[in-house]
Write an enzyme that holds these catalytic residues in place. Structure first.
Site, PDB file in Angstrom:
ATOM      1  CG  HIS A  25      -5.822  -5.663   1.336  1.00  0.00           C
ATOM      2  ND1 HIS A  25      -6.290  -6.320   2.457  1.00  0.00           N
ATOM      3  CD2 HIS A  25      -4.553  -5.302   1.625  1.00  0.00           C
ATOM      4  CE1 HIS A  25      -5.335  -6.348   3.371  1.00  0.00           C
ATOM      5  NE2 HIS A  25      -4.257  -5.733   2.892  1.00  0.00           N
ATOM      6  CD  GLU A  26      -2.243  -3.993  -0.865  1.00  0.00           C
ATOM      7  OE1 GLU A  26      -1.890  -3.238   0.057  1.00  0.00           O
ATOM      8  OE2 GLU A  26      -2.179  -5.233  -0.791  1.00  0.00           O
ATOM      9  CD  GLU A  44      -1.850  -5.648   6.393  1.00  0.00           C
ATOM     10  OE1 GLU A  44      -2.867  -5.776   5.694  1.00  0.00           O
ATOM     11  OE2 GLU A  44      -0.805  -5.103   5.977  1.00  0.00           O
ATOM     12  CG  ASP A  55       9.455  -9.403   7.445  1.00  0.00           C
ATOM     13  OD1 ASP A  55       8.680  -8.432   7.582  1.00  0.00           O
ATOM     14  OD2 ASP A  55      10.468  -9.376   6.726  1.00  0.00           O
ATOM     15  CG  HIS A  87      -3.329  -1.040   3.723  1.00  0.00           C
ATOM     16  ND1 HIS A  87      -3.292  -1.259   5.087  1.00  0.00           N
ATOM     17  CD2 HIS A  87      -3.054  -2.240   3.151  1.00  0.00           C
ATOM     18  CE1 HIS A  87      -2.997  -2.540   5.321  1.00  0.00           C
ATOM     19  NE2 HIS A  87      -2.854  -3.156   4.162  1.00  0.00           N
ATOM     20  CE1 TYR A 103      -1.588  -9.898   6.851  1.00  0.00           C
ATOM     21  CE2 TYR A 103      -2.971  -8.838   5.215  1.00  0.00           C
ATOM     22  CZ  TYR A 103      -1.720  -9.096   5.733  1.00  0.00           C
ATOM     23  OH  TYR A 103      -0.611  -8.560   5.139  1.00  0.00           O
ATOM     24  CD  GLU A 146       0.195  -1.282   3.189  1.00  0.00           C
ATOM     25  OE1 GLU A 146       0.408  -2.227   2.417  1.00  0.00           O
ATOM     26  OE2 GLU A 146       0.309  -1.354   4.423  1.00  0.00           O
TER      27      GLU A 146
HETATM   28  N1  BES Z   1       0.977  -4.394   3.726  1.00  0.00           N
HETATM   29  C1  BES Z   1       0.737  -5.695   3.223  1.00  0.00           C
HETATM   30  C2  BES Z   1       1.971  -6.434   2.815  1.00  0.00           C
HETATM   31  C3  BES Z   1       2.988  -6.586   3.929  1.00  0.00           C
HETATM   32  C4  BES Z   1       2.612  -6.797   5.243  1.00  0.00           C
HETATM   33  C5  BES Z   1       4.327  -6.522   3.627  1.00  0.00           C
HETATM   34  C6  BES Z   1       3.563  -6.905   6.238  1.00  0.00           C
HETATM   35  C7  BES Z   1       5.281  -6.654   4.621  1.00  0.00           C
HETATM   36  C8  BES Z   1       4.909  -6.842   5.934  1.00  0.00           C
HETATM   37  C9  BES Z   1      -0.257  -5.667   2.072  1.00  0.00           C
HETATM   38  O1  BES Z   1      -1.252  -4.715   2.244  1.00  0.00           O
HETATM   39  C10 BES Z   1      -0.963  -6.990   2.058  1.00  0.00           C
HETATM   40  O2  BES Z   1      -1.587  -7.304   3.029  1.00  0.00           O
HETATM   41  N2  BES Z   1      -0.868  -7.722   0.965  1.00  0.00           N
HETATM   42  C11 BES Z   1      -1.510  -9.009   0.814  1.00  0.00           C
HETATM   43  C12 BES Z   1      -2.728  -8.911  -0.036  1.00  0.00           C
HETATM   44  C13 BES Z   1      -4.017  -8.787   0.658  1.00  0.00           C
HETATM   45  C14 BES Z   1      -5.153  -8.847  -0.351  1.00  0.00           C
HETATM   46  C15 BES Z   1      -4.249  -9.724   1.790  1.00  0.00           C
HETATM   47  C16 BES Z   1      -0.563  -9.911   0.072  1.00  0.00           C
HETATM   48  O3  BES Z   1       0.462  -9.429  -0.390  1.00  0.00           O
HETATM   49  O4  BES Z   1      -0.849 -11.091  -0.042  1.00  0.00           O
HETATM   50 ZN    ZN Z   2      -2.557  -5.237   3.850  1.00  0.00          ZN
END
Ligand code: BES
Ligand code: ZN
Length: 645
Positions: A337-338, A360, A415, A341, A423, A313
């Site tokens: 989703h993005e 999230e 991470d 954010h 989520y 995002e």
């Molecule tokens: N912000 C996240 C990606 C992220 C989270 C990167 C934590 C590093 C650390 C992004 O918004 C996200 O949640 N992406 C998901 C997609 C979503 C539809 C659930 C993904 O990449 O799968």
């Molecule tokens: Zn996210």
């Protein structure tokens, strides 16, 4: 006091204008989130003493060396005149640090190339800490309120991926992009890398022709000279370091609406524009629910397939995987989703990574409200049921203490705190509150959460207080509803028994068909697939029994050509189903997929499936060929899973 002395000692031990001698052993204390009193255990910085307020980047993009080289100029507010400035770094080669005082002219001008009375100042790098990198401690002379750090990033910087032309869609030019969340910004710029510290920023990026640089910021045409490979940007809104983002590649733009558009490689941009044609409408729908979009433009940048996430995002400019371009707009939940954010996360940010659910969980909840508003209840319900299944799978595998919403991540890589719990359990809590108090109360409550904390960082403690004050102590539950046990949701493992039940009518029919097909009472030709959406296909594949005969899978493949599906979500699910059940006709497609796609959500389960079948050698062989093409984050996860490196 002891801590302060340790830092002063560190600076005393170093050359007046050079790298420090033996580093201190005392731990350097962490920034505290004033609302909760909980420290951000993932940053060395000490913003209560000296806080970064603005950053200016002047960087050269060197594909041959795989480095960014240049300067980060950082303006600070000094709350403790004696204290040094402490920045986070990881694998940065620091060459020189200077300090100056901002004059009246420089206060309003971009910082990237500010000409000031720069003077060398003492600095030192502390010891490397696991997961965190090293603190860069800078002495601030009296009156100084800006520093300039000359540095280079490491070729293996964890927050950058340098792609060969062969890893792009068009195959002609190299590509670079950053991925700073959670704590990787520090691998490409020295910064106070805590989500509780927000800075505005500006940048001048030099990139080789014919490439274009993009940032999650507004382009600044007056300082850009594209023909000379010079691209300037400003981000006036204050953002945490994890939202600073850069990409460099051969990309083109297509407009979607008055404030929305898409960037992608030339061969991808038309398909991307078709796929994302609802984005302008999406923005309007979220605004109706949660208040104005505060970031000006909303554009999407489609990255090459090595991108380790579905989407990121980055403000004003979402980074997205090309694997959501399905040709039928079926995977745009990711864009919803993005975009969501832009409120939950970018406008109101988790103060520490232990509070990630505030980013999230809120975002998944809003994502489904957007889908419902645009495409109807059935679509949103299907996404919710698939999400609940992901959550249950995660809960079954995870250590119970990691399944709480409020996480304790000291000593751990943030991470590692990333799971479906933040989520889906997070979203489920908000759904529970919505059910108990009704949308008439809950929607304005969320809207005021965002407006009250706009451009701030929030902790779970603040959420508890705000919820009590503005919802739960003010209103009675709707008739027949019981109050939500917030403490259980936040601090107990698993999901409370009275959590909302998620159902999707369409899935009942799919489950029945899958059962009949598996036990042989329904033939492949008569499966009612004509009206199935990709979500129904995903559900069908997920509920196929573990012991289904391989012949059944071969029939499915013959009839529906799943191994050559263009929908990457269906393809990845099918490959996993096939590998887990020993249906080997997918093998060439599997190998090709793992060689080209780096999205962790797809790649990790496929390697795990190979291991589950006792195929460690195959997994390692494919990984040996594919590893160099994966992002450092994907490599890190797979090295651990496969016991490599
Ligand atoms: N912000 C996240 C990606 C992220 C989270 C990167 C934590 C590093 C650390 C992004 O918004 C996200 O949640 N992406 C998901 C997609 C979503 C539809 C659930 C993904 O990449 O799968
Ligand atoms: Zn996210």
């Amino acid at each position: 006091m002891r801590r302060l002395l340790a830092i002063v000692a560190l600076l005393g031990a170093c050359h007046p204008a050079g790298p420090g001698a033996p580093p201190v052993t005392d731990p350097i204390p962490r920034p505290e989130d004033p609302a909760s009193g909980r420290p951000d255990v993932h940053s060395f910085s000490r913003p209560q003493e000296v806080r970064a307020t603005r950053i200016g980047l002047a960087l050269d993009v060197r594909f041959d060396e795989r480095t960014l080289a240049g300067t980060a100029t950082i303006a600070v507010a000094r709350h403790d005149e004696q204290a040094p400035l402490v920045l986070d770094t990881r694998d940065l080669a620091i060459q020189e640090v200077e300090a100056a005082a901002l004059d009246a002219r420089a206060r309003d001008a971009p910082l990237a190339e500010a000409e000031l009375a720069w003077r060398s100042t003492p600095w030192a790098l502390g010891p490397v800490e696991p997961h965190l990198g090293r603190p860069l401690v800078i002495r601030l002379p009296p009156g100084a309120d800006v520093v300039r750090v000359r540095y280079r990033s490491d070729p293996n910087a964890s927050g950058l991926q340098w792609l060969e032309p062969g890893q792009t869609a068009d195959g002609q030019e190299p590509f670079l992009y950053s991925q700073s969340q959670a704590i990787h910004a520090r691998s490409w710029l020295p910064c106070q890398d805590s989500p509780g510290v927000r800075t505005s920023h500006d940048a001048v990026i030099h990139a080789p022709a014919p490439l274009r640089a993009l940032m999650a910021a507004d382009p600044d045409p007056s300082r850009t000279n594209a023909a000379a490979g010079r691209f300037a940007f400003t981000m006036a809104e204050p953002v945490p370091a994890y939202l600073i983002a850069l990409a460099v590649g051969r990309v083109e733009f297509a407009e979607l609406g008055p404030r929305t558009g898409v960037w992608a490689e030339p061969s991808v941009v038309a398909n991307a524009a078709y796929e994302f044609s609802d984005v302008e409408r999406m923005v309007r729908h979220v605004e109706q629910l949660y208040g104005p979009y505060r970031w000006g433009r909303y554009d999407v940048l489609v990255l090459p397939p090595a991108f380790p996430f579905g989407g990121m995002e980055n403000p004003k400019l979402t980074f997205a995987t090309p694997t959501i371009i399905a040709g039928d707009r079926s995977l745009v939940a990711l864009i919803a989703h993005e975009l969501a954010h832009s409120w939950s996360g970018n406008l109101v940010t988790n103060a520490t990574w232990g509070d990630l659910w505030l980013n999230e969980g809120f975002t998944v909840y809003i994502e489904r409200r957007i889908l419902e508003s645009l495409y109807g209840r059935d679509r949103a319900d299907m996404e919710a049921v698939l999400g609940r299944q992901d959550l249950d799978d995660a809960l079954a595998e995870m250590a119970p203490e990691d399944t709480r919403l409020r996480l304790e991540l000291a000593g751990r890589d943030p991470d590692d705190g990333l799971s479906d719990v933040a989520y889906e359990k997070g979203a489920l809590l908000l759904t529970a509150l919505e059910h108990v108090y009704g949308r008439e109360r809950f929607d304005p409550f969320l809207q005021s959460w965002f407006s009250t904390h706009a451009f701030g960082s929030v902790s779970t403690v603040q959420f508890e207080a705000f919820l009590k004050e503005h919802l739960t102590s003010r209103f009675e539950p709707l008739s027949g509803q019981q109050p939500v046990d917030l403490a259980a949701w936040l601090d107990q493992p698993g999901v409370p028994a009275d959590a909302p039940k998620t159902r999707a009518v369409a899935f009942g029919r799919v489950d029945a068909a899958a059962g009949r097909f598996a036990d042989g009472t329904e033939r492949v030709h008569s499966l009612p697939t004509a009206t199935w959406t990709p979500h129904e296909w995903l559900r069908f594949l997920r509920v196929l029994p573990k012991d289904i005969a391989r012949e059944r899978l071969a029939e499915l493949d013959d009839q529906f050509h799943l191994t050559s599906s263009d929908n990457q979500e269906i393809l990845a699910q099918w490959l996993e189903v096939a590998v887990l059940r020993g249906y080997t006709a997918v093998e060439p497609r599997l190998e090709k997929f793992l060689r080209t796609v780096g999205r962790r959500k797809f790649v990790l389960p496929l390697y795990r499936a190979l291991l589950a079948r006792g195929r460690r050698e195959d997994a390692r062989r494919i990984y040996a060929i594919s590893r160099a093409g994966y992002h450092p984050i994907t490599q890190h996860s797979l090295d651990a899973i496969l016991g490599v490196g």
